[in-house]
Design an enzyme around this catalytic site. Structure first.
Site, PDB file in Angstrom:
ATOM      1  N   HIS A  17       0.843  -1.209   0.000  1.00  0.00           N
ATOM      2  CA  HIS A  17       0.000   0.000   0.000  1.00  0.00           C
ATOM      3  C   HIS A  17       0.871   1.249   0.000  1.00  0.00           C
ATOM      4  O   HIS A  17       0.619   2.200  -0.744  1.00  0.00           O
ATOM      5  CB  HIS A  17      -0.878   0.064   1.261  1.00  0.00           C
ATOM      6  CG  HIS A  17      -1.961  -0.968   1.345  1.00  0.00           C
ATOM      7  ND1 HIS A  17      -2.200  -1.703   2.485  1.00  0.00           N
ATOM      8  CD2 HIS A  17      -2.886  -1.372   0.446  1.00  0.00           C
ATOM      9  CE1 HIS A  17      -3.237  -2.508   2.288  1.00  0.00           C
ATOM     10  NE2 HIS A  17      -3.671  -2.326   1.051  1.00  0.00           N
ATOM     11  N   LYS A  41     -15.410  -8.123   4.222  1.00  0.00           N
ATOM     12  CA  LYS A  41     -14.266  -8.412   5.093  1.00  0.00           C
ATOM     13  C   LYS A  41     -14.575  -8.093   6.541  1.00  0.00           C
ATOM     14  O   LYS A  41     -15.163  -7.049   6.843  1.00  0.00           O
ATOM     15  CB  LYS A  41     -13.044  -7.588   4.653  1.00  0.00           C
ATOM     16  CG  LYS A  41     -12.445  -8.019   3.328  1.00  0.00           C
ATOM     17  CD  LYS A  41     -11.214  -7.186   3.016  1.00  0.00           C
ATOM     18  CE  LYS A  41     -10.655  -7.524   1.644  1.00  0.00           C
ATOM     19  NZ  LYS A  41      -9.633  -6.573   1.212  1.00  0.00           N
ATOM     20  N   ARG A  90      -1.962  -6.048  -8.165  1.00  0.00           N
ATOM     21  CA  ARG A  90      -0.841  -6.980  -7.975  1.00  0.00           C
ATOM     22  C   ARG A  90      -0.840  -8.085  -9.001  1.00  0.00           C
ATOM     23  O   ARG A  90       0.205  -8.611  -9.370  1.00  0.00           O
ATOM     24  CB  ARG A  90      -0.917  -7.622  -6.578  1.00  0.00           C
ATOM     25  CG  ARG A  90      -0.611  -6.688  -5.438  1.00  0.00           C
ATOM     26  CD  ARG A  90      -1.026  -7.276  -4.125  1.00  0.00           C
ATOM     27  NE  ARG A  90      -2.468  -7.555  -4.133  1.00  0.00           N
ATOM     28  CZ  ARG A  90      -3.169  -7.987  -3.111  1.00  0.00           C
ATOM     29  NH1 ARG A  90      -2.564  -8.215  -1.963  1.00  0.00           N
ATOM     30  NH2 ARG A  90      -4.465  -8.192  -3.206  1.00  0.00           N
ATOM     31  N   SER A 128      -2.918  -7.497   3.142  1.00  0.00           N
ATOM     32  CA  SER A 128      -3.319  -7.295   4.538  1.00  0.00           C
ATOM     33  C   SER A 128      -3.785  -8.615   5.155  1.00  0.00           C
ATOM     34  O   SER A 128      -3.535  -8.871   6.335  1.00  0.00           O
ATOM     35  CB  SER A 128      -4.460  -6.273   4.626  1.00  0.00           C
ATOM     36  OG  SER A 128      -4.011  -5.002   4.238  1.00  0.00           O
TER      37      SER A 128
HETATM   38  O1  PNS Z   1      -8.825  -2.862   0.438  1.00  0.00           O
HETATM   39  P1  PNS Z   1     -10.134  -3.368  -0.123  1.00  0.00           P
HETATM   40  O2  PNS Z   1     -10.886  -4.173   0.917  1.00  0.00           O
HETATM   41  O3  PNS Z   1      -9.978  -4.117  -1.410  1.00  0.00           O
HETATM   42  O4  PNS Z   1     -10.988  -2.042  -0.462  1.00  0.00           O
HETATM   43  C1  PNS Z   1     -12.296  -2.152  -0.955  1.00  0.00           C
HETATM   44  C2  PNS Z   1     -13.035  -0.845  -0.725  1.00  0.00           C
HETATM   45  C3  PNS Z   1     -13.078  -0.518   0.766  1.00  0.00           C
HETATM   46  C4  PNS Z   1     -12.323   0.282  -1.466  1.00  0.00           C
HETATM   47  C5  PNS Z   1     -14.465  -1.007  -1.296  1.00  0.00           C
HETATM   48  O5  PNS Z   1     -15.130  -2.037  -0.629  1.00  0.00           O
HETATM   49  C6  PNS Z   1     -15.272   0.284  -1.205  1.00  0.00           C
HETATM   50  O6  PNS Z   1     -15.154   1.134  -2.054  1.00  0.00           O
HETATM   51  N1  PNS Z   1     -16.085   0.395  -0.109  1.00  0.00           N
HETATM   52  C7  PNS Z   1     -16.917   1.568   0.108  1.00  0.00           C
HETATM   53  C8  PNS Z   1     -18.366   1.285  -0.331  1.00  0.00           C
HETATM   54  C9  PNS Z   1     -18.443   1.444  -1.844  1.00  0.00           C
HETATM   55  O7  PNS Z   1     -18.447   2.550  -2.352  1.00  0.00           O
HETATM   56  N2  PNS Z   1     -18.454   0.320  -2.551  1.00  0.00           N
HETATM   57  C10 PNS Z   1     -18.348   0.357  -4.005  1.00  0.00           C
HETATM   58  C11 PNS Z   1     -19.646   0.172  -4.674  1.00  0.00           C
HETATM   59  S1  PNS Z   1     -19.677  -1.425  -5.304  1.00  0.00           S
END
Ligand code: PNS
Length: 162
Positions: A17, A41, A90, A128
């Protein structure tokens, strides 16, 4: 001024990150790293703890700000007047997941875009979830997370050393 948001769970922030944050900070005038909720998660660290770790890991970057939001990413972007999402890739698994997410976000907010940075090779095996697994076994986290946050992580998970 060109600003971007780098959203993620950051549970916890990894060396991978940080590499993406540093590279995004070279491209954009300001990068907002936003700790967000991933409904798929279950978290180990609280949102506040993730924010503390991110702040420490990025304190050398003047144009990086850390924030937390538990709402929709596109709502956050509208409120903050940001139109670019940064994501790191990745491998092809990330690609498939992120392309779908980028298309959903584009559908919800057509005037936004997702820009992808390809992970540097030495970070492709870092995640993570892998770090959380290592924590569960009290294993050494050096090289997986920024070295400067090792003491904070150890304190947060209540272990003498990691
Ligand atoms: O590190 P991650 O878990 O891959 O991140 C995913 C994250 C947190 C960026 C994603 O779940 C997200 O954008 N969450 C906020 C809610 C949202 O806007 N979801 C997207 C619409 S599908």
């Amino acid at each position: 001024m060109k600003r971007a948001v780098y959203p993620g769970s950051f549970d916890p922030v990894t060396q991978g990150h940080l590499n993406i944050i540093e590279r995004a900070a070279d491209i954009f005038d300001e990068v907002v790293v936003c700790v967000m909720k991933n409904v798929d998660k279950q978290g180990l660290f609280s949102y506040g703890e993730r924010e503390v770790l991110l702040k420490k890991a990025t304190e050398h970057l003047d144009n990086v700000r850390i924030d937390i939001s538990t709402g929709l990413l596109t709502d956050y972007m509208r409120e903050e007047d940001i139109d670019t999402i940064i994501k790191g890739l990745r491998n092809s698994q990330d690609f498939q997941y992120e392309v779908d997410m980028a298309r959903i976000n584009k559908r919800i907010a057509p005037d936004t875009d997702t820009a992808f940075l390809i992970s540097d090779p030495q970070y492709t095996m870092i995640s993570s979830s892998g770090v959380r697994e290592l924590i569960a076994y009290n294993a050494d986290l050096k090289g997986f997370v920024p070295e400067c946050i090792l003491p904070e992580i150890a304190e947060m998970v209540g272990k003498d050393q990691l």
